[in-house]
Design a protein around this motif. Sequence first.
Motif, PDB file in Angstrom:
ATOM      1  N   GLY A  49      -8.058  -7.501  -3.964  1.00  0.00           N
ATOM      2  CA  GLY A  49      -7.587  -6.647  -5.045  1.00  0.00           C
ATOM      3  C   GLY A  49      -8.294  -5.317  -5.126  1.00  0.00           C
ATOM      4  N   ASN A  50      -9.432  -5.161  -4.434  1.00  0.00           N
ATOM      5  CA  ASN A  50     -10.087  -3.856  -4.378  1.00  0.00           C
ATOM      6  C   ASN A  50      -9.345  -2.902  -3.455  1.00  0.00           C
ATOM      7  N   ASN A  51      -8.552  -3.466  -2.555  1.00  0.00           N
ATOM      8  CA  ASN A  51      -7.854  -2.660  -1.554  1.00  0.00           C
ATOM      9  C   ASN A  51      -6.368  -2.486  -1.830  1.00  0.00           C
ATOM     10  N   TRP A  52      -5.775  -3.433  -2.568  1.00  0.00           N
ATOM     11  CA  TRP A  52      -4.313  -3.475  -2.676  1.00  0.00           C
ATOM     12  C   TRP A  52      -3.843  -3.659  -4.112  1.00  0.00           C
ATOM     13  N   ASN A  53      -2.782  -2.962  -4.452  1.00  0.00           N
ATOM     14  CA  ASN A  53      -1.998  -3.243  -5.653  1.00  0.00           C
ATOM     15  C   ASN A  53      -0.856  -4.168  -5.251  1.00  0.00           C
ATOM     16  N   ILE A  54      -0.701  -5.280  -5.963  1.00  0.00           N
ATOM     17  CA  ILE A  54       0.427  -6.178  -5.745  1.00  0.00           C
ATOM     18  C   ILE A  54       1.528  -5.748  -6.713  1.00  0.00           C
ATOM     19  N   ILE A  55       2.664  -5.358  -6.175  1.00  0.00           N
ATOM     20  CA  ILE A  55       3.718  -4.743  -6.969  1.00  0.00           C
ATOM     21  C   ILE A  55       4.684  -5.808  -7.492  1.00  0.00           C
ATOM     22  N   THR A  56       4.943  -5.779  -8.776  1.00  0.00           N
ATOM     23  CA  THR A  56       5.964  -6.624  -9.394  1.00  0.00           C
ATOM     24  C   THR A  56       6.814  -5.734 -10.301  1.00  0.00           C
ATOM     25  N   ALA A  97       7.278 -10.312  -1.649  1.00  0.00           N
ATOM     26  CA  ALA A  97       6.075  -9.587  -2.050  1.00  0.00           C
ATOM     27  C   ALA A  97       6.057  -8.187  -1.471  1.00  0.00           C
ATOM     28  N   ARG A  98       5.357  -7.315  -2.205  1.00  0.00           N
ATOM     29  CA  ARG A  98       5.135  -5.921  -1.789  1.00  0.00           C
ATOM     30  C   ARG A  98       3.729  -5.539  -2.204  1.00  0.00           C
ATOM     31  N   ILE A  99       2.960  -5.009  -1.269  1.00  0.00           N
ATOM     32  CA  ILE A  99       1.611  -4.530  -1.579  1.00  0.00           C
ATOM     33  C   ILE A  99       1.482  -3.062  -1.188  1.00  0.00           C
ATOM     34  N   GLU A 100       0.727  -2.331  -2.013  1.00  0.00           N
ATOM     35  CA  GLU A 100       0.492  -0.909  -1.794  1.00  0.00           C
ATOM     36  C   GLU A 100      -1.005  -0.657  -1.800  1.00  0.00           C
ATOM     37  N   SER A 101      -1.489   0.088  -0.824  1.00  0.00           N
ATOM     38  CA  SER A 101      -2.931   0.296  -0.711  1.00  0.00           C
ATOM     39  C   SER A 101      -3.455   1.187  -1.832  1.00  0.00           C
ATOM     40  N   LYS A 102      -4.618   0.830  -2.368  1.00  0.00           N
ATOM     41  CA  LYS A 102      -5.310   1.713  -3.294  1.00  0.00           C
ATOM     42  C   LYS A 102      -5.936   2.877  -2.541  1.00  0.00           C
ATOM     43  N   ALA A 135       9.152  -4.083   6.174  1.00  0.00           N
ATOM     44  CA  ALA A 135       8.826  -2.668   6.387  1.00  0.00           C
ATOM     45  C   ALA A 135       7.325  -2.421   6.320  1.00  0.00           C
ATOM     46  N   PHE A 136       6.884  -1.453   7.136  1.00  0.00           N
ATOM     47  CA  PHE A 136       5.533  -0.876   7.102  1.00  0.00           C
ATOM     48  C   PHE A 136       5.737   0.620   6.965  1.00  0.00           C
ATOM     49  N   TRP A 137       5.224   1.203   5.855  1.00  0.00           N
ATOM     50  CA  TRP A 137       5.555   2.604   5.587  1.00  0.00           C
ATOM     51  C   TRP A 137       4.470   3.265   4.750  1.00  0.00           C
ATOM     52  N   LEU A 138       4.614   4.599   4.606  1.00  0.00           N
ATOM     53  CA  LEU A 138       3.686   5.400   3.818  1.00  0.00           C
ATOM     54  C   LEU A 138       4.484   6.238   2.835  1.00  0.00           C
ATOM     55  N   LEU A 139       3.968   6.323   1.625  1.00  0.00           N
ATOM     56  CA  LEU A 139       4.638   7.073   0.568  1.00  0.00           C
ATOM     57  C   LEU A 139       3.691   8.145   0.041  1.00  0.00           C
ATOM     58  N   GLY A 140       4.246   9.316  -0.278  1.00  0.00           N
ATOM     59  CA  GLY A 140       3.431  10.395  -0.815  1.00  0.00           C
ATOM     60  C   GLY A 140       2.833  10.040  -2.162  1.00  0.00           C
ATOM     61  N   SER A 141       1.523  10.215  -2.302  1.00  0.00           N
ATOM     62  CA  SER A 141       0.828   9.861  -3.547  1.00  0.00           C
ATOM     63  C   SER A 141       1.339  10.643  -4.744  1.00  0.00           C
ATOM     64  N   SER A 142       1.960  11.784  -4.499  1.00  0.00           N
ATOM     65  CA  SER A 142       2.452  12.601  -5.608  1.00  0.00           C
ATOM     66  C   SER A 142       3.540  11.893  -6.405  1.00  0.00           C
ATOM     67  N   VAL A 143       4.145  10.834  -5.844  1.00  0.00           N
ATOM     68  CA  VAL A 143       5.150  10.078  -6.587  1.00  0.00           C
ATOM     69  C   VAL A 143       4.552   9.456  -7.844  1.00  0.00           C
ATOM     70  N   ASN A 144       3.233   9.241  -7.821  1.00  0.00           N
ATOM     71  CA  ASN A 144       2.541   8.676  -8.983  1.00  0.00           C
ATOM     72  C   ASN A 144       2.105   9.750  -9.973  1.00  0.00           C
ATOM     73  N   ASN A 145       2.405  10.991  -9.640  1.00  0.00           N
ATOM     74  CA  ASN A 145       2.040  12.117 -10.513  1.00  0.00           C
ATOM     75  C   ASN A 145       3.262  12.919 -10.934  1.00  0.00           C
ATOM     76  N   TYR A 249      -0.193   6.813   0.992  1.00  0.00           N
ATOM     77  CA  TYR A 249      -0.806   5.490   0.957  1.00  0.00           C
ATOM     78  C   TYR A 249       0.116   4.499   1.656  1.00  0.00           C
ATOM     79  N   PHE A 250      -0.461   3.350   2.053  1.00  0.00           N
ATOM     80  CA  PHE A 250       0.250   2.343   2.834  1.00  0.00           C
ATOM     81  C   PHE A 250       1.058   1.403   1.940  1.00  0.00           C
ATOM     82  N   ILE A 251       2.212   0.972   2.443  1.00  0.00           N
ATOM     83  CA  ILE A 251       3.016  -0.054   1.789  1.00  0.00           C
ATOM     84  C   ILE A 251       3.462  -1.075   2.842  1.00  0.00           C
ATOM     85  N   LEU A 252       3.352  -2.343   2.487  1.00  0.00           N
ATOM     86  CA  LEU A 252       3.868  -3.455   3.285  1.00  0.00           C
ATOM     87  C   LEU A 252       4.753  -4.295   2.384  1.00  0.00           C
TER      88      LEU A 252
END
Length: 287
Positions: A49-56, A97-102, A135-145, A249-252
């Motif tokens: 959990g220090n490395n990943w957000n588990i998305i629900t 499941a979907r995880i996104e890297s912190k 999927a293995f992908w990367l999303l722009g962090s600005s989506v969270n801003n 950031y990474f998404i799996l």
Amino acid sequence: MSIKFLASALAIAASTVSTVSAEGAPGYSGFNTVWAETFDGSAGTSVNGNNWNIITNLHVNNEVQTYTSSTNNLQLSGGATVQIVPRKDSSGAWTSARIESKYSFTPPAGAQTMAEAKLRFGDNAIANKQGIWPAFWLLGSSVNNGVAWPACGELDVMETVNGILTGHGTAHCDVYPGGVCNEPNGLGATVGIPDQSWHNWRIVWDRRANTWTGETITWYMDGAQFQQISGASINNQNVWNSLAASSVYFILNVAVGGDWPGPPNANTQDGYGSMMEVAYVAHYLST
């Protein structure tokens, strides 16, 4: 965080579902390993959990699955891998499941940046994977801003649908619909995948050119190039910067159904045979 600068052979426990990969993130000549996740931990436990957000509580693309934090859908194998496992319950409802890297990073100017993962798919027959979408992908962090998709930038290193052994590498950018990246399709290319076993998927930002138009982003499977875009091909500096010079950031994840693959059918099988298993995710920077 698990950081390894050289690949090493590790003794591993036997998997209850299949043989797993036990290698760390490999080292590459001319590159330093900046960050790596090698999914160490006891079998049946969740990700760090220090490395990943588990998305629900996320429903997009008309997908039918519900993402959960359950170890039925997301678990360490005990052999230094993570398994994302789609499941169908007795009522026919799907979970996954979907995880996104912190962890996030910005490819710097004047250098090459690599991001890669080693992954494989479960061994259910292709005919039994309608609607399965790993999927293995990367999303722009600005989506969270507050920057909306696709202006935030998205780089899909590997997607495949319906079990078909074709890997899709795609860039999404600018505006929807249409725009520089022809949304919602994006700017994509494909590569044949030899089989459902372990393969390495990589994307490389090369920002060593004297001008932004000479910069490139290149996709590889097992070290062989299959897709490339450049500042010149995008031909818009602000859009290019959203893909090549902004934090990502990474998404799996493993989705089920959706606009692209279509829904699962009566032949679609769940469980480990339809999973995506990942041995490592890593970020490298040229020396």
